[in-house]
Motif scaffolding. Structure first.
Motif, PDB file in Angstrom:
ATOM      1  N   ALA A 166       0.839  -1.205   0.000  1.00 50.77           N
ATOM      2  CA  ALA A 166       0.000   0.000   0.000  1.00 50.77           C
ATOM      3  C   ALA A 166       0.872   1.253   0.000  1.00 50.77           C
ATOM      4  O   ALA A 166       0.579   2.227  -0.714  1.00 50.77           O
ATOM      5  N   MET A 167       1.945   1.239   0.781  1.00 53.43           N
ATOM      6  CA  MET A 167       2.846   2.393   0.814  1.00 53.43           C
ATOM      7  C   MET A 167       3.499   2.603  -0.542  1.00 53.43           C
ATOM      8  O   MET A 167       3.619   3.742  -1.017  1.00 53.43           O
ATOM      9  N   ILE A 168       3.917   1.516  -1.161  1.00 52.07           N
ATOM     10  CA  ILE A 168       4.548   1.615  -2.476  1.00 52.07           C
ATOM     11  C   ILE A 168       3.560   2.189  -3.492  1.00 52.07           C
ATOM     12  O   ILE A 168       3.917   3.063  -4.296  1.00 52.07           O
ATOM     13  N   SER A 169       2.328   1.720  -3.431  1.00 52.27           N
ATOM     14  CA  SER A 169       1.302   2.239  -4.346  1.00 52.27           C
ATOM     15  C   SER A 169       1.083   3.733  -4.138  1.00 52.27           C
ATOM     16  O   SER A 169       0.968   4.503  -5.104  1.00 52.27           O
ATOM     17  N   ARG A 170       1.031   4.164  -2.865  1.00 53.60           N
ATOM     18  CA  ARG A 170       0.846   5.590  -2.583  1.00 53.60           C
ATOM     19  C   ARG A 170       2.032   6.407  -3.079  1.00 53.60           C
ATOM     20  O   ARG A 170       1.876   7.494  -3.633  1.00 53.60           O
ATOM     21  N   LEU A 171       3.235   5.882  -2.891  1.00 56.61           N
ATOM     22  CA  LEU A 171       4.425   6.594  -3.369  1.00 56.61           C
ATOM     23  C   LEU A 171       4.429   6.713  -4.887  1.00 56.61           C
ATOM     24  O   LEU A 171       4.774   7.765  -5.435  1.00 56.61           O
ATOM     25  N   LYS A 172       4.043   5.609  -5.555  1.00 57.05           N
ATOM     26  CA  LYS A 172       3.975   5.663  -7.019  1.00 57.05           C
ATOM     27  C   LYS A 172       2.933   6.665  -7.481  1.00 57.05           C
ATOM     28  O   LYS A 172       3.140   7.408  -8.435  1.00 57.05           O
ATOM     29  N   ALA A 173       1.786   6.697  -6.784  1.00 59.71           N
ATOM     30  CA  ALA A 173       0.720   7.636  -7.132  1.00 59.71           C
ATOM     31  C   ALA A 173       1.195   9.074  -6.926  1.00 59.71           C
ATOM     32  O   ALA A 173       0.912   9.964  -7.730  1.00 59.71           O
ATOM     33  N   MET A 174       1.916   9.300  -5.835  1.00 59.05           N
ATOM     34  CA  MET A 174       2.447  10.646  -5.566  1.00 59.05           C
ATOM     35  C   MET A 174       3.473  11.036  -6.641  1.00 59.05           C
ATOM     36  O   MET A 174       3.517  12.172  -7.078  1.00 59.05           O
ATOM     37  N   GLU A 175       4.276  10.066  -7.035  1.00 54.92           N
ATOM     38  CA  GLU A 175       5.311  10.321  -8.032  1.00 54.92           C
ATOM     39  C   GLU A 175       4.675  10.669  -9.386  1.00 54.92           C
ATOM     40  O   GLU A 175       5.151  11.556 -10.095  1.00 54.92           O
ATOM     41  N   GLN A 176       3.611   9.976  -9.726  1.00 54.14           N
ATOM     42  CA  GLN A 176       2.932  10.236 -11.006  1.00 54.14           C
ATOM     43  C   GLN A 176       2.165  11.562 -10.971  1.00 54.14           C
ATOM     44  O   GLN A 176       1.993  12.204 -11.986  1.00 54.14           O
ATOM     45  N   GLY A 177       1.729  11.927  -9.776  1.00 54.01           N
ATOM     46  CA  GLY A 177       0.980  13.170  -9.629  1.00 54.01           C
ATOM     47  C   GLY A 177       1.874  14.415  -9.686  1.00 54.01           C
ATOM     48  O   GLY A 177       1.406  15.510  -9.918  1.00 54.01           O
ATOM     49  N   SER A 178       3.158  14.247  -9.523  1.00 51.70           N
ATOM     50  CA  SER A 178       4.074  15.402  -9.515  1.00 51.70           C
ATOM     51  C   SER A 178       4.392  15.904 -10.876  1.00 51.70           C
ATOM     52  O   SER A 178       4.467  15.344 -11.856  1.00 51.70           O
TER      53      SER A 178
END
Length: 79
Positions: free
Chosen positions: A67-79
């Motif tokens: 879940a943390m990895i997914s959130r980090l990936k989502a944050m990375e794509q959102g930047s």
């Protein structure tokens, strides 16, 4: 079984005493092994339960990390 001796040397009470002693040894050994077996079964039950708890914790940790990895990936794509 010992070979038959001359009638004058044969002592049935001595043979019976010997058999009784051997039987007592076997009974004592049986009880010892039975106790050891019960202890081992108890220990196995404890270890099986402990393993189940550890597997549950591992699964929970893996889920959290994913879940943390997914959130980090989502944050990375959102930047």
């Amino acid at each position: 079984m010992t070979p038959p001796m001359a009638n004058s040397d044969y002592d049935p009470s001595a043979e019976l005493a010997s058999l009784e002693a051997k039987l007592e040894e076997l009974i004592a050994r049986y009880e010892q092994l039975q106790n050891e077996n019960n202890s081992l079964k108890l220990r196995q039950d404890i270890l099986v339960k402990e393993k189940a708890k550890l597997l549950e914790k591992t699964t929970l940790a893996r889920t959290r990390v994913e879940a943390m990895i997914s959130r980090l990936k989502a944050m990375e794509q959102g930047s």
